[in-house]
Design an enzyme around this catalytic site. Structure first.
Site, short mmCIF file in Angstrom:
data_model
loop_
_atom_site.label_atom_id
_atom_site.label_comp_id
_atom_site.label_asym_id
_atom_site.label_seq_id
_atom_site.Cartn_x
_atom_site.Cartn_y
_atom_site.Cartn_z
N THR A 242 -0.92 -1.91 11.73
CA THR A 242 -0.27 -2.09 10.42
C THR A 242 1.06 -2.82 10.63
O THR A 242 1.37 -3.79 9.93
CB THR A 242 -0.02 -0.71 9.77
OG1 THR A 242 -1.26 0.02 9.75
CG2 THR A 242 0.51 -0.85 8.36
N LYS B 293 -12.76 2.72 1.21
CA LYS B 293 -12.01 2.89 2.46
C LYS B 293 -10.56 3.20 2.11
O LYS B 293 -9.99 2.60 1.20
CB LYS B 293 -12.08 1.56 3.24
CG LYS B 293 -11.44 1.60 4.60
CD LYS B 293 -12.42 2.00 5.69
CE LYS B 293 -11.78 2.23 7.04
NZ LYS B 293 -11.09 3.54 7.15
N SER C 202 -9.00 -1.09 11.15
CA SER C 202 -9.95 -0.01 10.84
C SER C 202 -11.36 -0.58 10.64
O SER C 202 -12.35 0.00 11.08
CB SER C 202 -9.53 0.71 9.55
OG SER C 202 -8.58 1.71 9.82
N ASN D 152 4.38 6.24 12.25
CA ASN D 152 3.47 5.28 12.88
C ASN D 152 3.86 3.83 12.55
O ASN D 152 3.99 2.99 13.43
CB ASN D 152 2.04 5.59 12.41
CG ASN D 152 1.04 4.54 12.90
OD1 ASN D 152 1.08 3.40 12.46
ND2 ASN D 152 0.19 4.91 13.83
N LYS E 105 -8.48 6.67 -1.58
CA LYS E 105 -7.31 7.35 -1.00
C LYS E 105 -7.49 8.84 -1.29
O LYS E 105 -8.06 9.21 -2.33
CB LYS E 105 -6.02 6.85 -1.65
CG LYS E 105 -4.81 7.02 -0.78
CD LYS E 105 -4.68 5.86 0.21
CE LYS E 105 -3.37 5.83 0.91
NZ LYS E 105 -3.17 4.56 1.62
N LYS F 31 -6.39 -4.56 -1.59
CA LYS F 31 -6.03 -4.96 -0.23
C LYS F 31 -7.27 -5.44 0.54
O LYS F 31 -7.24 -6.47 1.20
CB LYS F 31 -5.42 -3.73 0.47
CG LYS F 31 -4.63 -3.99 1.68
CD LYS F 31 -4.14 -2.66 2.30
CE LYS F 31 -3.17 -1.89 1.42
NZ LYS F 31 -2.67 -0.66 2.07
N1 LIG Z 1 -0.72 4.44 9.01
C1 LIG Z 1 -1.22 3.30 8.58
O1 LIG Z 1 -2.01 2.64 9.26
C2 LIG Z 1 -0.82 2.75 7.25
C3 LIG Z 1 0.25 3.27 6.55
N2 LIG Z 1 0.67 2.65 5.40
C4 LIG Z 1 1.81 3.14 4.67
O2 LIG Z 1 2.96 3.14 5.50
C5 LIG Z 1 3.85 4.19 5.10
C6 LIG Z 1 4.18 5.04 6.31
O3 LIG Z 1 2.98 5.59 6.83
P1 LIG Z 1 2.90 6.17 8.31
O4 LIG Z 1 3.91 5.51 9.16
O5 LIG Z 1 1.47 6.11 8.70
O6 LIG Z 1 3.28 7.68 8.08
P2 LIG Z 1 3.93 8.71 9.12
O7 LIG Z 1 3.62 10.05 8.61
O8 LIG Z 1 3.54 8.37 10.51
O9 LIG Z 1 5.49 8.41 8.98
C7 LIG Z 1 6.17 8.55 7.78
C8 LIG Z 1 7.64 8.33 8.05
O10 LIG Z 1 8.35 8.33 6.82
C9 LIG Z 1 9.46 9.19 6.93
N3 LIG Z 1 9.77 9.73 5.61
C10 LIG Z 1 9.15 10.69 4.92
N4 LIG Z 1 9.77 10.91 3.75
C11 LIG Z 1 10.79 10.04 3.71
C12 LIG Z 1 11.80 9.76 2.76
N5 LIG Z 1 11.88 10.45 1.62
N6 LIG Z 1 12.71 8.78 3.05
C13 LIG Z 1 12.63 8.10 4.21
N7 LIG Z 1 11.70 8.32 5.15
C14 LIG Z 1 10.80 9.28 4.89
C15 LIG Z 1 9.04 10.27 7.91
O11 LIG Z 1 10.15 10.92 8.49
C16 LIG Z 1 8.28 9.40 8.91
O12 LIG Z 1 9.20 8.81 9.79
C17 LIG Z 1 3.14 4.93 3.97
O13 LIG Z 1 3.56 4.40 2.73
C18 LIG Z 1 1.68 4.58 4.20
O14 LIG Z 1 0.90 4.68 3.03
C19 LIG Z 1 0.06 1.52 4.94
C20 LIG Z 1 -1.00 0.97 5.59
C21 LIG Z 1 -1.59 1.59 6.76
O1 LIG Z 2 -7.08 2.06 7.76
C1 LIG Z 2 -7.54 2.34 6.67
O2 LIG Z 2 -8.73 2.45 6.44
C2 LIG Z 2 -6.66 2.59 5.48
C3 LIG Z 2 -5.19 2.55 5.72
C4 LIG Z 2 -4.48 2.86 4.44
O3 LIG Z 2 -4.60 3.95 3.93
C5 LIG Z 2 -3.68 1.85 3.78
O4 LIG Z 2 -3.82 0.66 4.09
O5 LIG Z 2 -2.90 2.21 2.89
#
Ligand SMILES: NC(=O)C1=CN([C@@H]2O[C@H](COP(=O)(O)OP(=O)(O)OC[C@H]3O[C@@H](n4cnc5c(N)ncnc54)[C@H](O)[C@@H]3O)[C@@H](O)[C@H]2O)C=CC1
Ligand SMILES: O=C(O)CCC(=O)C(=O)O
Length: 424
Positions: A199, A79, A358, A230, A115, A103
């Site tokens: 998250t 996953k 999830s 997000n 991933k 995790k």
């Molecule tokens: N979406 C999810 O449910 C989960 C996400 N994560 C982690 O959380 C983090 C963010 O993911 P999401 O919010 O889903 O992605 P997203 O694509 O929705 O948002 C990413 C954000 O990071 C910013 N960003 C990109 N490059 C950057 C930089 N160099 N410096 C500062 N900000 C920057 C973007 O402008 C955007 O605001 C990632 O590391 C992801 O692996 C972890 C667990 C679950």
């Molecule tokens: O929701 C999921 O299955 C995975 C989310 C994820 O990629 C993460 O926790 O880094």
């Protein structure tokens, strides 16, 4: 191959999380792990790349590269999220897929870790191109993913709409409805309530438990959040709603700061109207680097990896770092922060709320039975608190980093599954 354990671990052929190398070394010693156990954890089961053509809006065909790493499936189907990023590599995804296996074991959900993603800058694609790229990737992947094989989800620069294209393309290929192929879908197509902000919310549960343990209370708690997608946006929103002062936020281009606290709903409105954080009234502009070392009680990296490193770890002012991003703190920086008694709540615990909901979405899809928000919130809180309450005592007793405590617990669980399967 080197025959000494540590040499083997540091050699190029060892793929286990270079992101938390130092903690891994100390766990190998603490658990007195055998070479065969280290090897089984060090090796991704499947790592593959696909090259595929996509017709662009210009009429020309362009080749794209997609990857997927299915790291360890001893505890269940793999996953993990799908990331679209121009600098994506298989090696890096191996590290992130390892973290997913850890995790899932930590929060005791029956999944292994994966991933994947596509090497692409989504800002350079039209919506139609993004859809065609996603569908072409899934056509290449369809034999290797499935509800009981490997289940993708959103990650950086992928969202609910991308998840729908993944599901729809997979269903066209299989000729049947299979909503459980992917999680993070919109509610109208089998998504789960809460997943959109799970998250962030899971991280807030953990943060409040840590604040309570450290006896940090009061209206003076200042929070800085890096990343406004997000995860970061929802974290800032939830914390603001709970009455915390969110003083700084940033996205990929810039950040804003107001020491008295930002009006987060207004920031969200500003970002969705203008597409950026810049020019938000009543705030000072700062860089992403300045945000990391800004004056705050809690720092929440919620964007990309390696934001806290050897260069800035000594200048971090926060007492707590809540890692909502994956691997935002380098291994060396973690050691510096440990020495400075900054509590780093590691990604594998802090951001596990995403994969927990999830898992709930997957169960709901398989049973075709959809749950109310209250039920999901209660189950999410229970999962997160159980993990915190198991990790925190190990961290206190062993005087190690919280990351090491969490890794150790998960590694024991994965090795137990490997042993029961007869692999050890
Ligand atoms: N979406 C999810 O449910 C989960 C996400 N994560 C982690 O959380 C983090 C963010 O993911 P999401 O919010 O889903 O992605 P997203 O694509 O929705 O948002 C990413 C954000 O990071 C910013 N960003 C990109 N490059 C950057 C930089 N160099 N410096 C500062 N900000 C920057 C973007 O402008 C955007 O605001 C990632 O590391 C992801 O692996 C972890 C667990 C679950
Ligand atoms: O929701 C999921 O299955 C995975 C989310 C994820 O990629 C993460 O926790 O880094």
């Amino acid at each position: 191959m080197p025959n000494n354990k540590l040499e083997r671990i540091h050699s190029d052929s060892a793929s286990t999380c270079k992101l938390c190398q130092m903690e891994m070394d100390s766990i190998h010693e603490r658990l007195d792990m055998k070479m065969e156990e280290i090897d089984i954890l060090d090796t991704p089961r499947r790592s593959f790349s696909v090259h595929f053509p996509v017709r662009m809006d210009s009429g020309k065909t362009k080749m794209f590269i997609g990857h997927r790493v299915q790291y360890n499936d001893a505890r269940g189907p793999t996953k993990g999220g799908i990331r679209y990023h121009p600098e994506l590599t298989v090696e890096y995804l191996q590290n992130l897929a390892f973290l997913m296996a850890i995790k899932c074991a930590l929060v005791e959900i029956p999944f292994g870790g994966a991933k994947g993603g596509i090497v692409v800058n989504t800002k350079e694609l039209s919506r139609g191109e993004l859809e065609r790229v996603t569908r072409a990737y899934i056509r290449e992947m369809s034999d290797y993913i499935g509800p009981f094989k490997d289940i993708p989800a959103p990650d950086v620069y992928t969202d609910e709409q991308v998840m729908v294209w993944i599901m729809d393309e997979f269903e066209r290929i299989k000729g049947e409805h299979v909503p459980s192929i992917v999680t993070g879908k919109p509610l109208a197509l089998g998504g789960s309530k809460v997943r959109k902000y799970s998250t962030a919310l899971g991280g807030v549960y953990i943060l409040e438990a840590a604040l309570n343990e450290l006896g940090i209370t009061g209206s003076d708690i200042k929070i800085a959040v890096q990343g406004f997608g997000n995860v970061g946006k929802n974290a800032a929103r939830i914390l603001h709603e709970k009455g915390y002062k969110v003083c700084a936020v940033s996205d990929s281009t810039s950040g804003i700061l107001n020491e008295k606290g930002l009006d987060i709903p207004a920031v969200i409105e500003h970002k969705s109207r203008t597409g950026h954080l810049m020019d938000f009234p009543d705030a000072k502009e700062i860089t992403n680097k300045e945000l990391i070392t800004s004056d705050c009680t809690v720092l929440i990296p919620a964007a990309l990896s390696d934001q806290i490193d050897l260069e800035n770890a000594n200048n971090v002012k926060a007492q707590i770092i809540l890692e909502l991003a994956n691997a935002p703190t380098s291994s060396e920086a973690s050691q510096i922060l440990l020495g400075r008694s900054v509590l780093v709540i590691p990604d594998i615990l802090a951001n596990a709320g995403g994969v927990v909901v999830s898992y709930f979405e997957w169960i709901q899809n398989l049973n075709q039975d959809y749950w109310e928000e209250e039920k999901i919130l209660e189950k999410l809180r229970k999962k997160m608190m159980t993990a915190f309450e198991t990790v925190y005592p190990i961290y206190c007793e062993e005087k190690c980093s919280m990351r090491r405590a969490a890794l150790q617990l998960s590694i024991e669980r994965i090795l137990e599954a490997e042993r029961l399967r007869g692999n050890l």
